[in-house]
Design a protein around this motif. Sequence first.
Motif, PDB file in Angstrom:
ATOM      1  N   VAL A 138     -15.773 -15.923  -5.140  1.00  0.00           N
ATOM      2  CA  VAL A 138     -14.731 -16.760  -5.486  1.00  0.00           C
ATOM      3  C   VAL A 138     -14.959 -18.329  -5.147  1.00  0.00           C
ATOM      4  N   VAL A 139     -15.338 -19.224  -5.958  1.00  0.00           N
ATOM      5  CA  VAL A 139     -15.172 -20.588  -5.695  1.00  0.00           C
ATOM      6  C   VAL A 139     -14.177 -21.308  -5.521  1.00  0.00           C
ATOM      7  N   TYR A 140     -13.950 -21.993  -4.563  1.00  0.00           N
ATOM      8  CA  TYR A 140     -12.815 -22.739  -4.684  1.00  0.00           C
ATOM      9  C   TYR A 140     -13.193 -24.410  -4.257  1.00  0.00           C
ATOM     10  N   TRP A 141     -12.113 -25.365  -5.049  1.00  0.00           N
ATOM     11  CA  TRP A 141     -12.385 -26.779  -5.016  1.00  0.00           C
ATOM     12  C   TRP A 141     -11.461 -27.551  -4.575  1.00  0.00           C
ATOM     13  N   ASP A 142     -10.144 -26.759  -3.910  1.00  0.00           N
ATOM     14  CA  ASP A 142      -9.477 -27.440  -2.947  1.00  0.00           C
ATOM     15  C   ASP A 142      -8.321 -26.662  -2.116  1.00  0.00           C
ATOM     16  N   GLU A 143      -8.171 -26.995  -1.201  1.00  0.00           N
ATOM     17  CA  GLU A 143      -7.700 -26.120  -0.465  1.00  0.00           C
ATOM     18  C   GLU A 143      -6.044 -25.561  -0.629  1.00  0.00           C
ATOM     19  N   SER A 144      -5.524 -26.285  -1.378  1.00  0.00           N
ATOM     20  CA  SER A 144      -4.181 -25.891  -1.726  1.00  0.00           C
ATOM     21  C   SER A 144      -4.277 -24.589  -2.848  1.00  0.00           C
ATOM     22  N   GLU A 145      -5.548 -24.486  -3.281  1.00  0.00           N
ATOM     23  CA  GLU A 145      -5.473 -23.158  -4.380  1.00  0.00           C
ATOM     24  C   GLU A 145      -6.031 -22.083  -3.632  1.00  0.00           C
ATOM     25  N   VAL A 146      -6.360 -21.973  -2.538  1.00  0.00           N
ATOM     26  CA  VAL A 146      -6.939 -20.810  -1.751  1.00  0.00           C
ATOM     27  C   VAL A 146      -6.010 -19.646  -1.723  1.00  0.00           C
ATOM     28  N   ILE A 147      -4.852 -19.719  -1.179  1.00  0.00           N
ATOM     29  CA  ILE A 147      -3.989 -18.515  -1.508  1.00  0.00           C
ATOM     30  C   ILE A 147      -3.643 -17.985  -2.933  1.00  0.00           C
ATOM     31  N   ASP A 148      -3.728 -19.122  -3.776  1.00  0.00           N
ATOM     32  CA  ASP A 148      -3.499 -18.731  -5.178  1.00  0.00           C
ATOM     33  C   ASP A 148      -4.586 -17.800  -5.743  1.00  0.00           C
ATOM     34  N   LEU A 149      -5.904 -18.261  -5.118  1.00  0.00           N
ATOM     35  CA  LEU A 149      -7.393 -17.523  -5.738  1.00  0.00           C
ATOM     36  C   LEU A 149      -7.278 -16.239  -4.987  1.00  0.00           C
ATOM     37  N   ILE A 150      -7.007 -16.136  -3.834  1.00  0.00           N
ATOM     38  CA  ILE A 150      -7.128 -14.926  -2.909  1.00  0.00           C
ATOM     39  C   ILE A 150      -6.137 -13.649  -3.261  1.00  0.00           C
ATOM     40  N   ARG A 151      -4.865 -14.139  -3.481  1.00  0.00           N
ATOM     41  CA  ARG A 151      -3.795 -13.325  -3.981  1.00  0.00           C
ATOM     42  C   ARG A 151      -4.168 -12.385  -4.973  1.00  0.00           C
ATOM     43  N   PRO A 152      -4.738 -12.624  -6.163  1.00  0.00           N
ATOM     44  CA  PRO A 152      -4.710 -11.461  -7.136  1.00  0.00           C
ATOM     45  C   PRO A 152      -5.831 -10.514  -6.881  1.00  0.00           C
ATOM     46  N   LEU A 153      -6.603 -10.833  -5.958  1.00  0.00           N
ATOM     47  CA  LEU A 153      -7.692  -9.644  -5.491  1.00  0.00           C
ATOM     48  C   LEU A 153      -7.395  -9.076  -4.009  1.00  0.00           C
ATOM     49  N   ALA A 154      -6.304  -9.465  -3.533  1.00  0.00           N
ATOM     50  CA  ALA A 154      -6.089  -8.912  -2.257  1.00  0.00           C
ATOM     51  C   ALA A 154      -6.017  -7.424  -1.985  1.00  0.00           C
ATOM     52  N   SER A 155      -5.677  -6.558  -3.026  1.00  0.00           N
ATOM     53  CA  SER A 155      -5.752  -5.246  -3.185  1.00  0.00           C
ATOM     54  C   SER A 155      -7.211  -4.899  -3.713  1.00  0.00           C
ATOM     55  N   GLU A 156      -7.778  -5.569  -4.292  1.00  0.00           N
ATOM     56  CA  GLU A 156      -9.221  -4.948  -4.734  1.00  0.00           C
ATOM     57  C   GLU A 156     -10.279  -5.230  -3.830  1.00  0.00           C
ATOM     58  N   VAL A 157     -10.059  -5.846  -2.838  1.00  0.00           N
ATOM     59  CA  VAL A 157     -11.336  -6.202  -1.888  1.00  0.00           C
ATOM     60  C   VAL A 157     -11.177  -5.520  -0.456  1.00  0.00           C
ATOM     61  N   ASP A 158     -11.896  -4.916  -0.011  1.00  0.00           N
ATOM     62  CA  ASP A 158     -12.087  -4.120   1.460  1.00  0.00           C
ATOM     63  C   ASP A 158     -12.160  -5.240   2.437  1.00  0.00           C
ATOM     64  N   MET A 159     -13.167  -6.249   2.221  1.00  0.00           N
ATOM     65  CA  MET A 159     -13.065  -7.432   3.213  1.00  0.00           C
ATOM     66  C   MET A 159     -13.438  -8.637   2.843  1.00  0.00           C
TER      67      MET A 159
END
Length: 442
Positions: free
Chosen positions: A42-63
């Motif tokens: 997952v690539v990010y370009w702005d600190e403000s979008e970090v959580i929005d990028l992480i949230r959809p994958l939270a249950s799909e990733v082990d670490m």
Amino acid sequence: MSRRQKEGCIIRIRLGLFGADDSLSMIQAVAQEYKEFVCVPVVYWDESEVIDLIRPLASEVDMWLFSGQVPYSIVKQSGEVDAPLFYVPHIGASLYRTLLQAHYTAQIPVSRLSFDTYERREIERLLEEAGIEEPIPYVKHYEGGISAQELSDYHYTLWKQGKTEAAVTCLRTAHLELEKLGMPVYRVLPARSAVEAVIQTIIRTGQMLQAQDAQIAVQMIEVDAMQAASPETFSTDDIYRLEMKTTEKLLRYAKKVQGSLKSAGPGRYVIFTTRGALKEITEGYKTVPSAEETELLDGEVIACGIGIGRTAYEAEIQAGKAFLHAKQSGRGAWMVVFDDGTISGPLGKSVHLRYSLGGGELRQLAERTGLSAATLCKLKAILQKRGTNEIEAHELASYMRIVPRSARRILNQLETVGLAEVAGETNPYPRGRPRKVYRIFL
């Protein structure tokens, strides 16, 4: 089947790789050399979008493995991800490479560079090892997260004042911002050795979690078979048949979690299973299993406590504690007590807390305030979840599932011993009485 599985002697870990565009490709290339990983970049370009990028994958990733401490700190402080989090530190080898680049491309003295992320002593020690004796006047060290704007402002101001000739930054977004401003800037990229070191730690963590999933877990359930009764149910035979139906549902549910069912008295049952099985069916101890998974038992469950332990006896004791907390949280509540004493729940509710019964300091506060250690631990967890140490009685009552009068009593007791003060008032209803907002000092 868990996402983290054992295939032969190799564990398979779904690893989220999160970072800037220029560092993520290198980190992914190293990670893909290990058979243990299935990578999700997952690539990010702005600190403000970090959580929005992480949230959809939270249950799909082990670490998760982050390319630096800024996105790592943002996610860690949000509390939205329960999976283990790691980041690649910018160790000495990374800075050596950047300093060589600055020297050979522009012959800039170290004293004319501004640095961020590192501690001053860390840079000085690195230069001492290289035999370089120059002052390091401009270093902006920070803990946790920081904005690209704050870092770029720091470097740019020094450069405009003529104090520096270039910046050395570990944050890609700050690097891009400074390039837009026309300032010479050098980006510190993670060293391969640092990536490999963190990956080895991730693999060891995966092995530990695999062993952890095999821990004994005990689920203590109280059910009300009469919940399914009709107005025509009068005879003891009818009641017996209802109880038998409930038992049959529990037996099928126990099979789904690969456990064995034991009766523990009228309406109470105990299921012995594994931590991994219950973790799977509750989606990481966050939700209550669906009605289909519990064989349509959801309306009959009065309370459910899950206990994790190193032995069956310890797990059963923890399940008993969790069961009592569930009973206090209202009908149908599910609570968990882990092997480290941490309490989590109620599962599936909008207000889901995870807290410990605390150490000696909280027990001393409990004696001082006359409140229980559990109450103080809950309060501490609530304030952390809200991200503020201010709260009013109705909000506290909602989180704790108690009446506002009891919440006001808690806040008054804290105020009496100097652990709270009135910080202001709020009036959610124009014609209602103002409500006191308390600032808590735990």
